[in-house]
Design a protein around this motif. Structure first.
Motif, mmCIF file in Angstrom:
data_model
loop_
_atom_site.group_PDB
_atom_site.id
_atom_site.type_symbol
_atom_site.label_atom_id
_atom_site.label_comp_id
_atom_site.label_asym_id
_atom_site.label_seq_id
_atom_site.Cartn_x
_atom_site.Cartn_y
_atom_site.Cartn_z
ATOM 1 N N THR A 278 0.847 -1.190 0.000
ATOM 2 C CA THR A 278 0.000 0.000 0.000
ATOM 3 C C THR A 278 0.884 1.244 0.000
ATOM 4 O OG1 THR A 278 -0.122 -0.029 2.419
ATOM 5 C CG2 THR A 278 -1.865 -1.176 1.215
ATOM 6 N N THR A 279 0.355 2.318 -0.541
ATOM 7 C CA THR A 279 1.089 3.580 -0.561
ATOM 8 C C THR A 279 0.404 4.569 0.389
ATOM 9 O OG1 THR A 279 -0.204 4.430 -2.414
ATOM 10 C CG2 THR A 279 1.794 3.186 -2.935
ATOM 11 N N PRO A 280 1.150 5.588 0.845
ATOM 12 C CA PRO A 280 2.533 5.906 0.511
ATOM 13 C C PRO A 280 3.513 4.894 1.080
ATOM 14 C CG PRO A 280 1.760 7.327 2.261
ATOM 15 C CD PRO A 280 0.562 6.562 1.796
ATOM 16 N N LEU A 281 4.722 4.891 0.518
ATOM 17 C CA LEU A 281 5.768 3.970 0.928
ATOM 18 C C LEU A 281 6.676 4.672 1.936
ATOM 19 C CD1 LEU A 281 6.650 2.711 -2.656
ATOM 20 C CD2 LEU A 281 5.205 1.528 -0.980
ATOM 21 N N ASP A 282 6.723 4.142 3.142
ATOM 22 C CA ASP A 282 7.557 4.724 4.192
ATOM 23 C C ASP A 282 8.852 3.923 4.310
ATOM 24 O OD1 ASP A 282 6.015 6.950 5.277
ATOM 25 O OD2 ASP A 282 4.570 5.415 5.881
ATOM 26 N N TYR A 283 9.947 4.557 3.917
ATOM 27 C CA TYR A 283 11.262 3.919 3.962
ATOM 28 C C TYR A 283 12.025 4.412 5.191
ATOM 29 C CZ TYR A 283 11.000 2.104 -0.840
ATOM 30 O OH TYR A 283 10.658 1.410 -1.979
ATOM 31 N N ARG A 284 12.788 3.497 5.811
ATOM 32 C CA ARG A 284 13.664 3.888 6.909
ATOM 33 C C ARG A 284 14.827 2.900 6.985
ATOM 34 N NH1 ARG A 284 9.986 0.567 9.649
ATOM 35 N NH2 ARG A 284 10.898 -0.649 11.360
ATOM 36 N N VAL A 285 15.890 3.317 7.628
ATOM 37 C CA VAL A 285 17.036 2.438 7.851
ATOM 38 C C VAL A 285 17.257 2.313 9.347
ATOM 39 C CG1 VAL A 285 18.764 4.294 7.723
ATOM 40 C CG2 VAL A 285 19.423 1.933 7.182
ATOM 41 N N GLU A 286 17.545 1.112 9.791
ATOM 42 C CA GLU A 286 17.911 0.852 11.186
ATOM 43 C C GLU A 286 19.400 0.538 11.198
ATOM 44 O OE1 GLU A 286 16.154 1.213 13.804
ATOM 45 O OE2 GLU A 286 14.095 1.370 13.024
ATOM 46 N N ARG A 287 20.183 1.411 11.795
ATOM 47 C CA ARG A 287 21.635 1.252 11.764
ATOM 48 C C ARG A 287 22.119 0.263 12.823
ATOM 49 N NH1 ARG A 287 24.404 6.945 9.970
ATOM 50 N NH2 ARG A 287 22.723 7.677 8.602
ATOM 51 N N ASP A 288 23.098 -0.546 12.426
ATOM 52 C CA ASP A 288 23.737 -1.530 13.314
ATOM 53 C C ASP A 288 22.716 -2.464 13.955
ATOM 54 O OD1 ASP A 288 26.221 -0.387 12.774
ATOM 55 O OD2 ASP A 288 26.145 0.930 14.522
ATOM 56 N N ALA A 289 21.660 -2.784 13.222
ATOM 57 C CA ALA A 289 20.588 -3.607 13.777
ATOM 58 C C ALA A 289 20.901 -5.096 13.725
ATOM 59 C CB ALA A 289 19.280 -3.332 13.042
ATOM 60 N N LEU A 290 21.867 -5.495 12.887
ATOM 61 C CA LEU A 290 22.179 -6.911 12.705
ATOM 62 C C LEU A 290 23.548 -7.241 13.273
ATOM 63 C CD1 LEU A 290 21.036 -7.364 8.996
ATOM 64 C CD2 LEU A 290 19.731 -7.901 11.061
ATOM 65 N N ARG A 291 23.670 -8.453 13.819
ATOM 66 C CA ARG A 291 24.962 -8.999 14.247
ATOM 67 C C ARG A 291 25.299 -10.139 13.291
ATOM 68 N NH1 ARG A 291 24.654 -11.022 19.995
ATOM 69 N NH2 ARG A 291 26.934 -11.012 19.799
ATOM 70 N N LEU A 292 26.141 -9.860 12.313
ATOM 71 C CA LEU A 292 26.483 -10.829 11.279
ATOM 72 C C LEU A 292 27.739 -11.601 11.652
ATOM 73 C CD1 LEU A 292 26.075 -8.773 7.972
ATOM 74 C CD2 LEU A 292 24.415 -10.312 9.030
ATOM 75 N N VAL A 293 27.787 -12.862 11.233
ATOM 76 C CA VAL A 293 28.997 -13.656 11.338
ATOM 77 C C VAL A 293 29.687 -13.564 9.971
ATOM 78 C CG1 VAL A 293 29.989 -15.921 11.806
ATOM 79 C CG2 VAL A 293 27.905 -15.189 12.998
ATOM 80 N N VAL A 294 30.870 -12.949 9.945
ATOM 81 C CA VAL A 294 31.565 -12.683 8.682
ATOM 82 C C VAL A 294 32.988 -13.235 8.780
ATOM 83 C CG1 VAL A 294 30.200 -10.581 8.370
ATOM 84 C CG2 VAL A 294 32.475 -10.424 9.393
ATOM 85 N N ALA A 295 33.674 -13.281 7.627
ATOM 86 C CA ALA A 295 35.057 -13.734 7.612
ATOM 87 C C ALA A 295 35.949 -12.717 8.320
ATOM 88 C CB ALA A 295 35.528 -13.936 6.174
ATOM 89 N N ALA A 296 36.942 -13.212 9.040
ATOM 90 C CA ALA A 296 37.884 -12.329 9.704
ATOM 91 C C ALA A 296 38.720 -11.587 8.661
ATOM 92 C CB ALA A 296 38.790 -13.125 10.623
ATOM 93 N N PRO A 297 39.118 -10.336 8.925
ATOM 94 C CA PRO A 297 39.999 -9.634 7.999
ATOM 95 C C PRO A 297 41.246 -10.472 7.716
ATOM 96 C CG PRO A 297 39.206 -8.143 9.694
ATOM 97 C CD PRO A 297 38.764 -9.524 10.094
#
Length: 301
Positions: A278-297
């Motif tokens: 449905t419109t209008p489309l409400d966009y937002r960003v949540e910063r640092d919301a995820l804790r990802l498991v990633v490769a070490a540098p």
């Protein structure tokens, strides 16, 4: 920071049964001893909720960006780590966050060799997306590609869809509101990326290295189809900096915005999949919301 190796009781692994490399993913996870549930896409969310509510400290999902987004929406802002075994066609999210696309390496990272890192997540009307959302021409392209892909491969379908999309390129009315300011456009394409994005080949749509955080909103505007077509090509070929100088190309980095299309519903693209909202489309960003498991540098391995 280093990620603790989870116990079997605290780690749950789920494989999207319809991802393109399901058997290869199953093999990679078996080699590192994961107990794996193979689930249909329609059942994935229910299985994830049950695992999280049951105390899982790390969730592993194997599938494409749509599968990953489903899991990310459930673990966002919770004390649950998200590990990923990329199983999509392009795997943009994995590339952007130093997650191996080699299945064997990704399984080892998920099982304890990785580190945890924080990541942003985007929302539109409370639907989560990890990479990009789009309105207009790209939605037509995805719909046509899915139609052609039933008869030919992904690559040929993409070319055919691109030709068809550009031959019937149309403009539409867009009203964008951010920070209390409204602007109305006649646009052919609206593109929203989580984090600053490239608009040049061959890295089109990829995150800008060390780019700005937020939602990167890009609007290609104009009235004539030929003019819109040339503007879109110019933006892609020349890159963001040059595109900023075009008189009918606007972009913004924002934390939230509202986009009204002057109709009650609209089909939009979310991480390469189509959804009607449905419109209008409400966009937002949540910063640092995820804790990802990633490769070490590289220097830390």
């Amino acid at each position: 920071m280093p990620a603790e190796s989870p116990s079997r009781a605290n780690l749950k692994a789920f494989l999207n049964s319809e991802c393109g490399n399901a058997e290869a993913a199953r093999g990679a996870l078996d080699k590192v001893g994961f107990d794996l549930e193979v689930v249909k896409p329609a059942e994935l969310e229910a299985h994830l909720r049950k695992a999280i509510d049951g105390g899982a400290r790390r969730i592993l999902v194997a599938g494409g960006d749509g599968t990953i987004a489903t899991a990310a929406a459930l673990v966002a802002k919770r004390d649950v780590e998200l590990a990923i075994l990329p199983g999509g066609t392009l795997n943009h999210f994995a590339h952007d966050h130093n997650i191996p696309t080699d299945l064997g390496e990704a399984a080892l990272v998920a099982g304890g060799k990785g580190v945890t890192a924080k990541a942003d997540i985007g929302y539109v009307n409370d639907c989560a997306f990890l990479n990009t959302s789009s309105i207009g021409a790209y939605v037509t392209f995805v719909r046509d590609r899915e139609h052609f892909e039933k008869r030919v491969g992904y690559a040929i379908a993409s070319v055919a869809a691109l030709v068809k999309t550009f031959s019937a390129l149309r403009s539409f009315s867009v009203t964008m509101e951010t920070e209390g300011q409204k602007k109305t456009y006649r646009a052919s394409l609206v593109f929203i990326g989580v984090g600053e994005r490239e608009l040049k080949m061959p890295t089109l749509g990829s995150r800008v290295k060390d780019g700005r955080a937020g939602l990167h909103v890009m609007i290609v505007r104009g009235r004539k189809r030929a003019r819109l077509f040339m503007l879109a090509l110019a933006a892609i070929a020349r890159g963001t900096k040059e595109a900023e100088q075009l008189p009918e190309f606007d972009e913004f980095i924002v934390d939230h915005c509202r986009i009204d299309l002057n109709r009650p519903t609209a089909t939009i693209g979310l991480d390469g999949e189509l959804k009607r909202l449905t419109t209008p489309l409400d966009y937002r960003v949540e910063r640092d919301a995820l804790r990802l498991v990633v490769a070490a540098p590289a220097g830390d391995q």
